[in-house]
Design a protein around this motif. Structure first.
Motif, PDB file in Angstrom:
ATOM      1  N   PHE A  69       0.820  -1.207   0.000  1.00 11.84           N
ATOM      2  CA  PHE A  69       0.000   0.000   0.000  1.00 11.84           C
ATOM      3  C   PHE A  69       0.857   1.261   0.000  1.00 11.84           C
ATOM      4  N   GLY A 167      -2.751  -8.660  -5.698  1.00 10.97           N
ATOM      5  CA  GLY A 167      -3.753  -7.638  -5.394  1.00 10.97           C
ATOM      6  C   GLY A 167      -4.861  -8.182  -4.503  1.00 10.97           C
ATOM      7  N   ARG A 286      -0.679  -1.358 -12.824  1.00 10.12           N
ATOM      8  CA  ARG A 286      -2.071  -0.883 -12.788  1.00 10.12           C
ATOM      9  C   ARG A 286      -3.032  -2.044 -12.578  1.00 10.12           C
ATOM     10  N   HIS A 288      -2.438  -4.663 -10.800  1.00  9.37           N
ATOM     11  CA  HIS A 288      -2.358  -4.929  -9.360  1.00  9.37           C
ATOM     12  C   HIS A 288      -3.159  -3.906  -8.574  1.00  9.37           C
ATOM     13  N   GLN A 289      -3.037  -2.627  -8.920  1.00  5.41           N
ATOM     14  CA  GLN A 289      -3.761  -1.575  -8.199  1.00  5.41           C
ATOM     15  C   GLN A 289      -5.270  -1.734  -8.352  1.00  5.41           C
ATOM     16  N   ALA A 293      -7.844  -2.534  -5.320  1.00  5.30           N
ATOM     17  CA  ALA A 293      -8.996  -1.689  -4.997  1.00  5.30           C
ATOM     18  C   ALA A 293     -10.278  -2.514  -4.956  1.00  5.30           C
ATOM     19  N   LEU A 327      -5.613   5.398  -5.719  1.00  4.94           N
ATOM     20  CA  LEU A 327      -4.409   4.724  -6.181  1.00  4.94           C
ATOM     21  C   LEU A 327      -3.935   5.233  -7.540  1.00  4.94           C
ATOM     22  N   SER A 328      -4.832   5.790  -8.340  1.00  4.04           N
ATOM     23  CA  SER A 328      -4.442   6.303  -9.662  1.00  4.04           C
ATOM     24  C   SER A 328      -4.337   7.812  -9.684  1.00  4.04           C
ATOM     25  N   THR A 334       3.162   8.776 -12.804  1.00  6.93           N
ATOM     26  CA  THR A 334       3.588   7.414 -13.118  1.00  6.93           C
ATOM     27  C   THR A 334       3.931   7.246 -14.584  1.00  6.93           C
ATOM     28  N   LEU A 421       6.427  -1.776  -7.686  1.00 11.59           N
ATOM     29  CA  LEU A 421       5.530  -0.887  -6.961  1.00 11.59           C
ATOM     30  C   LEU A 421       6.169   0.453  -6.651  1.00 11.59           C
ATOM     31  N   VAL A 434      -2.647   9.715  -1.644  1.00 12.55           N
ATOM     32  CA  VAL A 434      -3.685   8.673  -1.586  1.00 12.55           C
ATOM     33  C   VAL A 434      -4.735   9.010  -0.543  1.00 12.55           C
TER      34      VAL A 434
END
Length: 610
Positions: A69, A167, A286, A288-289, A293, A327-328, A334, A421, A434
């Motif tokens: 995280f 994830g 992405r 994984h994110q 989520a 997260l985005s 990025t 990550l 975040v």
């Protein structure tokens, strides 16, 4: 030993020179929060071995899953830095392990492990003496488990299946940690920690120190030696595993395998949309994110089922939307220096294309979750639909807005190291972004949700209006910012250094930006925003709701343990304390006024090129 000492000196030097500006504020916030948790853990040492073993299991899970995280954990010294030195993997791993004990997180964990000494001191001198090597070995186990977990996650993110699996696991564990009150309530209903929980916690690696202290207190020196030896052997095995995983770290970017279908977009916005959709489907970070989520939303909303409460199930979709937006939020950061493509293409409609891609990626999943779980739990359709629609619009607007107004320089995707990550050097800033987007996205849905709860379907109409307004207006602000400050943002991405800001003076004025405050005030403001919620919500608002509903759940609510005549005064005091802490964080920026334009003292001045 020479390699280890050299790495320790390197890390100390890096930390000493990097403790400035915003990073120092985030470190201070984390230290204060950690000290509070460590103090609570030491106090639990007075409650018995079962509770302490279960608490250390939570600490262990935090060490294992927390880095997922927080952007990959602390990697001030990375294995890639020493590739050309030709160090054997085990010597490199040993040196990195010793340097890993230098930092705030290990120090706080060591303080929390003093609970072993408290437990042992209550049972005799021998148990107290045994607790000293036990807490050192226990800390080594925590640190090595964290390093091995990060390395395994890096390996997992080299395939789509691994990224999805990682994830799901991370989302499950962190959601359960976020809903730990459910466990407390379940334990309270069962009259304390069930014996099976204490037994299982002792058999986990996090409970071996407790087992050693207990055995020493009862005079069972064979079991004491076995527990200490088991921790020592585990440290050696984890070190060997980490050394083996270090050899697999590579510096190339990883993408999911996919077809090479050509883009057939006919407009600038369509081209951006096609590019972003391909990125969401092929970039394993992405993937994984997004999976994280989704898992977090489902498990967080489903955790109250443990105590027979299904009312949170419909919130899985909205929680997924908020977490996906958070997260985005550093979307442009990025992408790295690829930002120059947008800067050099006027009228590229980049922001709108990214908004559309984010909605097409997140909205279908969120809609299916919300509709299905609302039907299962027999929830309020107007409230859930209003919440979902408002959050989708707010998230689609906040993602590009936060990214261009608070851009955090990231690593170019093709230069990502063995820890995928870790896309930026500023872990604290990313974590702060975040949490900020989590709060702001939630606020965008408050008006429509309140109206839907009070009036029903008119709230859904209001949600459509506010969601569209957030999407259009925030997107417009982001687009204007990108066009007006594109070169500065690109320079920030290229150099990793933000433009100079004016340092505020101590004279009253208008609102002063956080980064323009003096260092001490930045730390104070950050701490206020971080800890203000603790007395306000868990110790104030939540117990007030419990009492108004006629409940008597104690869990970790201080007021519920006091006599009836003191419960409401304590609740009011906690609410006032939380509001006062937040007010302090708001008032301080008004006390400072921008002074003469000068380079921020926390940032090194650039030497002009000759």
């Amino acid at each position: 030993m020479a390699v280890a000492l050299t790495m320790v000196q390197m890390k100390v030097a890096v930390l000493r020179h990097s403790m400035s500006g915003q990073r120092a504020g985030f470190v201070a916030i984390g230290a204060v929060t950690g000290l509070v948790l460590a103090g609570a853990t030491i106090w639990l040492g007075l409650s018995g071995a079962e509770v302490l073993a279960a608490t250390y299991a939570v600490w262990m899970l935090g060490w294992i899953f927390g880095p997922a995280f927080a952007g990959g954990g602390d990697e001030t010294l990375r294995p890639e830095f020493f590739t050309l030195l030709g160090l054997p993997p085990r010597r490199l791993a040993a040196g990195l392990l010793v340097s890993a004990f230098v930092g705030v997180a290990p120090a706080i964990s060591l303080l929390a492990l003093v609970g072993l000494t408290v437990l042992g001191a209550r049972q005799g001198l021998a148990a107290a003496l045994v607790s000293l090597p036990a807490l050192v070995l226990q800390l080594a186990v925590f640190v090595l488990l964290s390093r091995v977990a990060v390395a395994l996650l890096g390996v997992a993110l080299r395939s789509r299946v691994g990224a999805v699996g990682a994830g799901l696991a991370n989302g499950l564990v962190l959601a359960l940690l976020g809903q730990i009150w459910v466990v407390f309530v379940a334990l309270g209903q069962s009259g304390g920690v069930p014996p099976v929980v204490g037994t299982v916690a002792r058999y986990l690696p996090s409970g071996w120190g407790v087992a050693a202290v207990e055995a020493a207190a009862s005079g069972d020196w064979g079991r004491t030696a076995a527990a200490l030896a088991a921790m020592a052997v585990l440290v050696v095995l984890l070190l060997a595993a980490w050394a083996a995983l270090l050899t697999r770290r590579a510096g190339s970017a990883r993408t999911a395998p996919g077809g090479r279908a050509p883009m057939r977009a006919t407009t600038a916005s369509g081209a951006v949309l096609a590019k972003e959709l391909r990125t969401w489907s092929r970039d394993l970070v992405r993937t994984h994110q997004l999976t994280f989520a989704l898992a977090y939303g489902v498990f967080f909303a489903g955790a109250p089922l443990i105590i027979g409460i299904p009312v949170m199930l419909p919130l899985a979709g909205p929680i997924f939307v908020v977490m996906a937006a958070a997260l985005s939020a550093n979307l442009y950061g990025t992408d790295g220096t690829a930002l120059w493509l947008t800067v050099m293409t006027p009228g590229a409609a980049d922001v709108r294309g990214r908004q559309h891609a984010w909605l097409l990626t997140v909205a279908p999943i969120a809609v299916v979750l919300t509709v299905a779980l609302t039907a299962v739990a027999d929830g309020s359709w107007p409230a859930m639909l209003a919440l979902l629609v408002a959050l989708l619009g707010g998230g689609a607007g906040l993602v590009p807005l936060a990214s261009v107004y608070a851009l955090i320089p990231g690593t170019d995707p093709h230069r990502r190291g063995g820890n995928p990550l870790r896309s930026t050097e500023e872990d604290g800033a990313v974590t702060g972004m975040v949490y900020a987007v989590l709060a702001l996205a939630s606020l965008t849905a408050v008006p429509a949700t309140v109206v839907a709860v009070l009036t029903g379907w008119p709230g859904v109409v209001l949600a459509a209006v506010t969601g569209w307004a957030c999407y259009w207006w925030f997107g417009l602000l982001a687009e204007r910012r990108l066009l007006a400050r594109g070169p500065e943002l690109l320079e920030t991405m290229r150099t990793g250094r933000r433009p100079a800001v004016t340092v505020a003076t101590g004279r009253p004025g208008k609102w002063t930006r956080y980064e323009a405050l003096p260092r001490r005030e930045r730390i104070i403001v950050g701490v206020c925003y971080s800890i203000g919620a603790l007395p306000l919500f868990p110790q104030g608002v939540v117990p007030a709701i419990i009492k108004l509903n006629g409940g008597d759940t104690r869990a970790w609510f201080l007021a519920m343990y006091l006599p009836p005549g003191l419960q409401w005064p304590t609740i009011f005091f906690m609410i006032a304390l939380g509001l006062a802490i937040y007010a302090t964080g708001v008032i301080i920026p008004f006390r400072y006024k921008a002074g003469e334009s000068q380079q921020n003292a926390d940032e090194p001045a650039e030497v002009p090129a000759t």
